[in-house]
Design a protein around this motif. Sequence first.
Motif, PDB file in Angstrom:
ATOM      1  N   ASP A 166      19.156  23.820 -58.629  1.00 42.55           N
ATOM      2  CA  ASP A 166      18.742  24.959 -57.936  1.00 42.55           C
ATOM      3  C   ASP A 166      20.103  25.946 -58.255  1.00 42.55           C
ATOM      4  O   ASP A 166      21.042  25.512 -57.449  1.00 42.55           O
ATOM      5  CB  ASP A 166      18.449  24.747 -56.535  1.00 42.55           C
ATOM      6  CG  ASP A 166      17.992  26.156 -55.945  1.00 42.55           C
ATOM      7  OD1 ASP A 166      18.521  27.147 -56.288  1.00 42.55           O
ATOM      8  OD2 ASP A 166      17.357  26.167 -54.762  1.00 42.55           O
ATOM      9  N   TYR A 204      12.906  21.923 -49.757  1.00 35.92           N
ATOM     10  CA  TYR A 204      12.745  20.744 -50.866  1.00 35.92           C
ATOM     11  C   TYR A 204      11.621  19.627 -50.510  1.00 35.92           C
ATOM     12  O   TYR A 204      10.812  19.394 -51.203  1.00 35.92           O
ATOM     13  CB  TYR A 204      14.221  20.096 -51.154  1.00 35.92           C
ATOM     14  CG  TYR A 204      14.992  21.049 -51.804  1.00 35.92           C
ATOM     15  CD1 TYR A 204      14.830  22.170 -52.719  1.00 35.92           C
ATOM     16  CD2 TYR A 204      16.447  21.178 -51.340  1.00 35.92           C
ATOM     17  CE1 TYR A 204      15.442  22.961 -53.507  1.00 35.92           C
ATOM     18  CE2 TYR A 204      17.321  22.230 -51.962  1.00 35.92           C
ATOM     19  CZ  TYR A 204      16.860  22.855 -52.831  1.00 35.92           C
ATOM     20  OH  TYR A 204      17.665  23.904 -53.495  1.00 35.92           O
ATOM     21  N   TYR A 211      27.529  29.860 -46.369  1.00 37.25           N
ATOM     22  CA  TYR A 211      27.040  29.160 -45.148  1.00 37.25           C
ATOM     23  C   TYR A 211      28.443  28.068 -44.843  1.00 37.25           C
ATOM     24  O   TYR A 211      29.242  27.870 -45.733  1.00 37.25           O
ATOM     25  CB  TYR A 211      26.025  28.076 -45.383  1.00 37.25           C
ATOM     26  CG  TYR A 211      24.851  28.820 -45.858  1.00 37.25           C
ATOM     27  CD1 TYR A 211      23.994  29.433 -44.743  1.00 37.25           C
ATOM     28  CD2 TYR A 211      24.436  28.830 -47.305  1.00 37.25           C
ATOM     29  CE1 TYR A 211      22.837  30.005 -45.447  1.00 37.25           C
ATOM     30  CE2 TYR A 211      23.238  29.416 -47.510  1.00 37.25           C
ATOM     31  CZ  TYR A 211      22.557  29.969 -46.624  1.00 37.25           C
ATOM     32  OH  TYR A 211      21.241  30.582 -46.908  1.00 37.25           O
ATOM     33  N   ALA A 237      17.673  37.168 -55.059  1.00 35.80           N
ATOM     34  CA  ALA A 237      17.702  37.395 -53.432  1.00 35.80           C
ATOM     35  C   ALA A 237      19.333  37.385 -52.828  1.00 35.80           C
ATOM     36  O   ALA A 237      19.686  38.298 -52.166  1.00 35.80           O
ATOM     37  CB  ALA A 237      16.930  36.152 -52.922  1.00 35.80           C
ATOM     38  N   LYS A 238      20.197  36.320 -53.548  1.00 38.21           N
ATOM     39  CA  LYS A 238      21.198  36.289 -52.788  1.00 38.21           C
ATOM     40  C   LYS A 238      22.402  36.932 -53.067  1.00 38.21           C
ATOM     41  O   LYS A 238      23.059  37.630 -52.434  1.00 38.21           O
ATOM     42  CB  LYS A 238      21.800  34.827 -52.592  1.00 38.21           C
ATOM     43  CG  LYS A 238      20.682  33.668 -52.429  1.00 38.21           C
ATOM     44  CD  LYS A 238      20.145  33.649 -50.990  1.00 38.21           C
ATOM     45  CE  LYS A 238      18.999  32.867 -50.700  1.00 38.21           C
ATOM     46  NZ  LYS A 238      18.595  32.652 -49.187  1.00 38.21           N
ATOM     47  N   ARG A 260      11.406  39.643 -53.426  1.00 38.65           N
ATOM     48  CA  ARG A 260      10.747  38.243 -54.235  1.00 38.65           C
ATOM     49  C   ARG A 260      10.800  38.369 -55.577  1.00 38.65           C
ATOM     50  O   ARG A 260       9.630  38.209 -56.207  1.00 38.65           O
ATOM     51  CB  ARG A 260       9.306  38.353 -53.548  1.00 38.65           C
ATOM     52  CG  ARG A 260       9.093  38.531 -52.047  1.00 38.65           C
ATOM     53  CD  ARG A 260       9.863  37.739 -51.103  1.00 38.65           C
ATOM     54  NE  ARG A 260      10.040  36.245 -51.437  1.00 38.65           N
ATOM     55  CZ  ARG A 260      11.062  35.293 -51.617  1.00 38.65           C
ATOM     56  NH1 ARG A 260      12.259  36.006 -51.439  1.00 38.65           N
ATOM     57  NH2 ARG A 260      10.832  34.145 -51.709  1.00 38.65           N
ATOM     58  N   ILE A 265      20.685  29.114 -57.396  1.00 34.12           N
ATOM     59  CA  ILE A 265      20.534  30.471 -56.801  1.00 34.12           C
ATOM     60  C   ILE A 265      21.702  31.113 -56.170  1.00 34.12           C
ATOM     61  O   ILE A 265      21.658  32.288 -56.154  1.00 34.12           O
ATOM     62  CB  ILE A 265      19.321  30.588 -55.639  1.00 34.12           C
ATOM     63  CG1 ILE A 265      18.714  31.990 -55.442  1.00 34.12           C
ATOM     64  CG2 ILE A 265      19.681  30.012 -54.358  1.00 34.12           C
ATOM     65  CD1 ILE A 265      17.326  32.073 -55.290  1.00 34.12           C
ATOM     66  N   TYR A 266      22.716  30.277 -55.771  1.00 34.41           N
ATOM     67  CA  TYR A 266      23.955  30.589 -55.298  1.00 34.41           C
ATOM     68  C   TYR A 266      25.122  30.600 -56.421  1.00 34.41           C
ATOM     69  O   TYR A 266      26.215  31.051 -55.970  1.00 34.41           O
ATOM     70  CB  TYR A 266      24.406  30.204 -54.008  1.00 34.41           C
ATOM     71  CG  TYR A 266      23.754  30.144 -52.938  1.00 34.41           C
ATOM     72  CD1 TYR A 266      23.639  31.237 -51.932  1.00 34.41           C
ATOM     73  CD2 TYR A 266      22.548  29.151 -52.699  1.00 34.41           C
ATOM     74  CE1 TYR A 266      22.780  31.391 -50.868  1.00 34.41           C
ATOM     75  CE2 TYR A 266      21.669  29.322 -51.486  1.00 34.41           C
ATOM     76  CZ  TYR A 266      21.877  30.277 -50.622  1.00 34.41           C
ATOM     77  OH  TYR A 266      20.747  30.263 -49.734  1.00 34.41           O
ATOM     78  N   GLY A 272      10.299  34.884 -55.954  1.00 25.80           N
ATOM     79  CA  GLY A 272      11.333  34.226 -55.389  1.00 25.80           C
ATOM     80  C   GLY A 272      11.599  33.008 -55.798  1.00 25.80           C
ATOM     81  O   GLY A 272      10.812  32.208 -56.535  1.00 25.80           O
ATOM     82  N   GLY A 273      12.697  32.529 -55.611  1.00 22.97           N
ATOM     83  CA  GLY A 273      13.396  31.086 -55.928  1.00 22.97           C
ATOM     84  C   GLY A 273      12.342  30.072 -55.372  1.00 22.97           C
ATOM     85  O   GLY A 273      12.348  29.011 -56.021  1.00 22.97           O
ATOM     86  N   LYS A 274      12.005  30.511 -54.359  1.00 21.21           N
ATOM     87  CA  LYS A 274      11.141  29.461 -53.549  1.00 21.21           C
ATOM     88  C   LYS A 274       9.775  29.141 -54.478  1.00 21.21           C
ATOM     89  O   LYS A 274       9.608  27.813 -54.586  1.00 21.21           O
ATOM     90  CB  LYS A 274      10.646  30.018 -52.276  1.00 21.21           C
ATOM     91  CG  LYS A 274      10.360  29.182 -51.350  1.00 21.21           C
ATOM     92  CD  LYS A 274      10.215  29.837 -50.035  1.00 21.21           C
ATOM     93  CE  LYS A 274      11.254  29.314 -48.694  1.00 21.21           C
ATOM     94  NZ  LYS A 274      11.238  29.828 -47.583  1.00 21.21           N
ATOM     95  N   GLY A 289      19.689  33.238 -43.454  1.00 19.31           N
ATOM     96  CA  GLY A 289      19.800  32.817 -44.745  1.00 19.31           C
ATOM     97  C   GLY A 289      20.055  33.914 -45.564  1.00 19.31           C
ATOM     98  O   GLY A 289      19.479  33.881 -46.943  1.00 19.31           O
ATOM     99  N   VAL A 317      22.076  20.967 -56.476  1.00 15.60           N
ATOM    100  CA  VAL A 317      22.273  22.093 -55.855  1.00 15.60           C
ATOM    101  C   VAL A 317      23.862  22.567 -55.663  1.00 15.60           C
ATOM    102  O   VAL A 317      24.272  22.043 -54.849  1.00 15.60           O
ATOM    103  CB  VAL A 317      21.422  22.221 -54.408  1.00 15.60           C
ATOM    104  CG1 VAL A 317      21.584  23.720 -54.214  1.00 15.60           C
ATOM    105  CG2 VAL A 317      19.913  21.822 -54.781  1.00 15.60           C
ATOM    106  N   ASN A 344      23.051  24.957 -50.198  1.00 15.06           N
ATOM    107  CA  ASN A 344      22.689  25.451 -48.956  1.00 15.06           C
ATOM    108  C   ASN A 344      21.999  24.203 -48.394  1.00 15.06           C
ATOM    109  O   ASN A 344      20.997  23.568 -48.896  1.00 15.06           O
ATOM    110  CB  ASN A 344      21.348  26.497 -49.172  1.00 15.06           C
ATOM    111  CG  ASN A 344      20.775  26.788 -47.721  1.00 15.06           C
ATOM    112  OD1 ASN A 344      21.502  26.389 -46.728  1.00 15.06           O
ATOM    113  ND2 ASN A 344      19.794  27.571 -47.639  1.00 15.06           N
TER     114      ASN A 344
END
Length: 399
Positions: free
Chosen positions: A207, A132, A328, A241-242, A250, A209-210, A103-105, A42, A175, A179
């Motif tokens: 979210d 999630y 993806y 990150a992406k 991170r 992030i993309y 990180g987004g995490k 990923g 989202v 993803n």
Amino acid sequence: MTAQQRISRRISSIAESATLKVDAKAKALRAQGRPVISYAAGEPDFVTPSNIVEAALEAVQDPRNYRYTPAAGLPELREAIAVKTLRDSGLQVSPSQVVVTNGGKQAVYQAFATLLDPGDEVLVPTPYWTTYPEAIALAGGRQVDVFAGADQDYLVTVDQLEAARTERTKVLLFVSPSNPTGSVYPAAQVEEIGHWADEHGLWVIADEIYQNLTYDGVRAVSIVDAVPSLADRTILVNGVAKTYAMTGWRVGWMTGPADAIAAAANLQSHLSSNVSNISQRAALEALTGPQEAEEQMRLAFDRRRRTIVAELNAIDGVRTPTPLGAFYVYPDVSGLLGRTWGGVTPRTSLELADLILEQAEVATVPGEAFGPSGYLRLSYALGDDELLEGVRRLQRLFA
Ligand SMILES: Cc1ncc(COP(=O)(O)O)c(C=O)c1O
């Protein structure tokens, strides 16, 4: 004394990451000398752009970065994130409404932990990213899946969300791009969903992030941009990150209303404190420096996206909607199940992914990692030649 668990129930109930499991299996096969092509990762296959690496090198030499800094992030970076949030998500926030996370995490975890009390329900458009459910469960929340299949481009409708809403529903997870599916909600649908969430007083965790990885001229519209009145109950999650090929650095963040962000910052101050100052300075350069390298990466992803969709759809029994974002593809492979390939008859996408790895030496992630069976996730963040060779192997296997 009552019998005690050696490992707590809460922690031992966390599922093993299915994506990491596939990755480990692919690596083990590679270590045996087998030429495995992996669509499991990923993360971008590019190196971090050089201007960003240089900013980090400079930061390493600067003693200002050797000490603790504010837990919520460097002021300059929080300022830059506020500027980006206004530009890309249409939301005006002050730097104090930003927390820089590992990180987004970490932002995802903190967002759920900040909002959920035990029993609170979260509507989760399915298929969903594997983290999630664990973040929701750890916060004591209850996940309520709302499934959308390939026939609706994996995009949930207001009617589906409304059917899943109860008195306990507190949060809608949103989202886009997604993803694992790469789907991007059209502006009108974002607006419709946003109005519905607003009308019912729900919180939204979006979210994004993309957000900057979209194709065919499409823009990922932020739910707070579409429905500004949601701003008081929306937490945005994002990170470098992406977009900037910076998964290992991170750096992510969360933005939102002052009370929620202050609460999350307080949590983070006890959990992990500030993100590495070196990484934060690199992220600052990513957001404020030249953007050409990022555009080149996006164009490469776009080219690969078109190749993989066309090649996968040439296989009888595979149905791949064209994703408009992320990196993806998420083919519906139910047409391959129950048929015999190389002496094996897979009944689930988990079995199919195993068969593909064994017989074609291609690693994919089965739909079970993201919700129901019947799907595979393939990341096209790998070199063009390898990408093509991998799908050719699938075409031969399923000919
Ligand atoms: C949808 C989504 N959100 C958040 C993240 C977290 O990314 P990171 O923690 O690397 O910033 C990922 C990473 O795979 C993701 O796919």
